[in-house]
Design a protein around this motif. Structure first.
Motif, short mmCIF file in Angstrom:
data_model
loop_
_atom_site.label_atom_id
_atom_site.label_comp_id
_atom_site.label_asym_id
_atom_site.label_seq_id
_atom_site.Cartn_x
_atom_site.Cartn_y
_atom_site.Cartn_z
N LYS A 191 82.37 -10.24 -4.72
CA LYS A 191 81.97 -11.56 -4.23
C LYS A 191 82.37 -12.69 -5.18
O LYS A 191 82.44 -13.84 -4.77
CB LYS A 191 80.46 -11.61 -4.01
CG LYS A 191 79.93 -10.59 -3.00
CD LYS A 191 80.53 -10.79 -1.63
CE LYS A 191 79.93 -9.77 -0.65
NZ LYS A 191 80.58 -9.86 0.68
N THR A 192 82.60 -12.35 -6.44
CA THR A 192 82.93 -13.39 -7.40
C THR A 192 84.25 -14.07 -7.05
O THR A 192 85.17 -13.45 -6.50
CB THR A 192 83.04 -12.81 -8.82
OG1 THR A 192 83.39 -13.86 -9.72
CG2 THR A 192 84.10 -11.71 -8.90
N ARG A 193 84.33 -15.35 -7.41
CA ARG A 193 85.57 -16.10 -7.20
C ARG A 193 86.33 -16.31 -8.51
O ARG A 193 87.37 -16.98 -8.51
CB ARG A 193 85.25 -17.45 -6.54
CG ARG A 193 84.66 -17.31 -5.14
CD ARG A 193 84.39 -18.66 -4.52
NE ARG A 193 83.83 -18.52 -3.17
CZ ARG A 193 83.48 -19.54 -2.39
NH1 ARG A 193 83.62 -20.79 -2.83
NH2 ARG A 193 82.99 -19.33 -1.20
N ARG A 198 87.44 -10.78 -11.05
CA ARG A 198 87.98 -10.00 -9.93
C ARG A 198 88.99 -8.97 -10.43
O ARG A 198 88.99 -7.82 -9.97
CB ARG A 198 88.61 -10.91 -8.88
CG ARG A 198 87.61 -11.76 -8.10
CD ARG A 198 88.29 -12.52 -6.97
NE ARG A 198 88.68 -11.63 -5.90
CZ ARG A 198 87.88 -11.27 -4.89
NH1 ARG A 198 86.63 -11.70 -4.84
NH2 ARG A 198 88.32 -10.46 -3.95
N LEU A 248 73.73 -11.10 -1.44
CA LEU A 248 74.91 -11.04 -0.57
C LEU A 248 75.38 -9.62 -0.33
O LEU A 248 76.54 -9.40 0.05
CB LEU A 248 76.06 -11.87 -1.17
CG LEU A 248 75.78 -13.34 -1.44
CD1 LEU A 248 77.02 -14.02 -2.02
CD2 LEU A 248 75.33 -14.06 -0.17
N ASP A 249 74.50 -8.65 -0.51
CA ASP A 249 74.88 -7.25 -0.35
C ASP A 249 75.19 -6.95 1.11
O ASP A 249 74.36 -7.19 2.00
CB ASP A 249 73.76 -6.34 -0.84
CG ASP A 249 74.23 -4.93 -1.13
OD1 ASP A 249 75.22 -4.50 -0.52
OD2 ASP A 249 73.59 -4.25 -1.96
N ASP A 250 76.39 -6.41 1.37
CA ASP A 250 76.78 -6.08 2.73
C ASP A 250 76.27 -4.71 3.16
O ASP A 250 76.28 -4.40 4.36
CB ASP A 250 78.31 -6.08 2.86
CG ASP A 250 78.90 -7.48 2.73
OD1 ASP A 250 78.25 -8.42 3.22
OD2 ASP A 250 79.98 -7.62 2.14
N ASP A 274 74.38 -14.90 -5.19
CA ASP A 274 75.84 -15.03 -5.32
C ASP A 274 76.52 -13.74 -5.76
O ASP A 274 77.58 -13.76 -6.41
CB ASP A 274 76.20 -16.15 -6.31
CG ASP A 274 75.58 -17.49 -5.91
OD1 ASP A 274 75.57 -17.79 -4.70
OD2 ASP A 274 75.10 -18.20 -6.80
N VAL A 275 75.96 -12.60 -5.42
CA VAL A 275 76.57 -11.32 -5.74
C VAL A 275 76.26 -10.34 -4.62
O VAL A 275 75.27 -10.50 -3.89
CB VAL A 275 76.05 -10.78 -7.10
CG1 VAL A 275 74.57 -10.44 -7.02
CG2 VAL A 275 76.87 -9.59 -7.58
N GLY A 276 77.16 -9.36 -4.46
CA GLY A 276 76.97 -8.35 -3.43
C GLY A 276 76.61 -7.00 -4.04
O GLY A 276 75.71 -6.89 -4.87
N GLU A 282 79.44 -7.65 -11.71
CA GLU A 282 79.54 -9.10 -11.57
C GLU A 282 78.39 -9.86 -12.24
O GLU A 282 78.58 -10.98 -12.70
CB GLU A 282 79.63 -9.48 -10.09
CG GLU A 282 80.89 -8.94 -9.41
CD GLU A 282 81.05 -9.45 -8.00
OE1 GLU A 282 80.62 -10.57 -7.71
OE2 GLU A 282 81.58 -8.70 -7.16
#
Length: 297
Positions: A191-193, A198, A248-250, A274-276, A282
């Motif tokens: 999820k990080t930009r 990444r 933000l966990d899918d 802000d993390v999955g 992350e």
């Protein structure tokens, strides 16, 4: 420096010591991170249980930020440097038996820390009687995978692992270790930009995501991962429990984690924004802070 950038600049630690121990008739490889304190002999001990397709390196960014703890990090049977248990199907029963015997042999009384698939194994083992003073679950699988926001992706994954197990061995192994597919999985979860982080995440998956013994073990473990979740065992977990969940966990939506915490007799939930599903890569700093606050030093 953000928590994300800090992932690549963890505090200096001594190299962990690699050891082996006989468990369930096989050999388990594990690593010992000694605490960086003057009173090391009195330091609390944690034992980590890594996620699906992972191995002991996975939680290293979190471990690096726990300087006051002795951390025991085994590779689960069939992953990393631990070979499969001879003559056994690698289902939940096997992994629960393995964790119970490993802890009793190597680190009785340790705090158990499970991540993702390891959260299922850890919760099931504690519910079945594994003695631990506290339980920590990072990115816990709190609901059936097929019910998550990526249910379609889970169905595709089921077909992928089924095909890997059914194709001729060479083709099946090649499919399961395919670097392009591993990269797609990595991109999906990250999820990080931040470009540097990444790259770090993708490098970790490239290095360690295919360190499984064979396709049969991988298929067994995958079926286990999508057939069970922590909610099955939560009511029977009688020790204080910490859930460290990503907003933000899918795989398990945060709403399900907020429901899961109430199924435990004694649990608290720490949410990280802000993390999955990659808290350990992350956002290791808030995860380590939550563990320290929960376990104490």
């Amino acid at each position: 420096m953000s928590d994300e950038t800090a992932t690549m600049s963890a505090p200096a630690r001594l190299l962990p010591q690699r050891r082996e121990v006989a468990v369930l008739g096989g050999t388990t490889a594990y690593w010992v991170d000694e605490p960086q304190t003057d009173s090391a002999e009195d330091a609390p001990t944690l034992v980590t249980v890594h996620g699906f397709r992972g191995e002991h390196h996975g939680l290293a960014p979190v471990i690096a930020r726990l300087p006051g703890y002795r951390v025991i990090s085994p590779d689960l049977p069939g992953f990393g440097e631990t070979p499969p248990v001879p003559g056994r199907t690698h289902d939940l029963e096997l992994y629960v038996e393995w964790l119970q015997e490993f802890v009793a042999t190597v680190c009785p009384g340790a705090v158990v820390v499970g991540h993702s698939f390891g959260s299922i194994v850890s919760a099931a083992a504690v519910a079945a009687g594994l003695e631990t003073p506290r339980l920590v679950l990072i990115n816990p699988i709190g609901a059936p995978a097929l019910e998550g926001p990526r249910g379609i992706m889970t169905r595709l994954a089921i077909f992928y692992y089924w095909a890997g197990a059914r194709l001729p061995q060479a083709l099946g192994e090649a499919l399961l270790r395919n670097r392009v597919i591993v990269r797609v999985m990595s991109i999906t979860m990250a999820k990080t930009r931040e470009p540097e982080l990444r790259r770090f995440v993708h490098e970790q998956h490239d290095l360690y995501f295919s360190q499984f013994a064979d396709r049969d073990v991988l298929h067994d473990a995958f079926v286990t991962s999508v057939s069970h979740d922590v909610s099955e065992f939560a009511p029977q977990v009688a020790v204080p429990t910490l859930l460290i969940a990503a907003q933000l966990d899918d795989i398990t939506p945060i709403e399900k984690e907020r429901e899961l915490v109430h199924l435990f007799p004694d649990a608290r939930l720490v949410e990280i924004p802000d993390v999955g599903h990659l808290i350990h890569y992350e956002t290791p700093v808030p995860a380590a802070e939550a563990i320290t606050a929960f376990v104490g030093a």
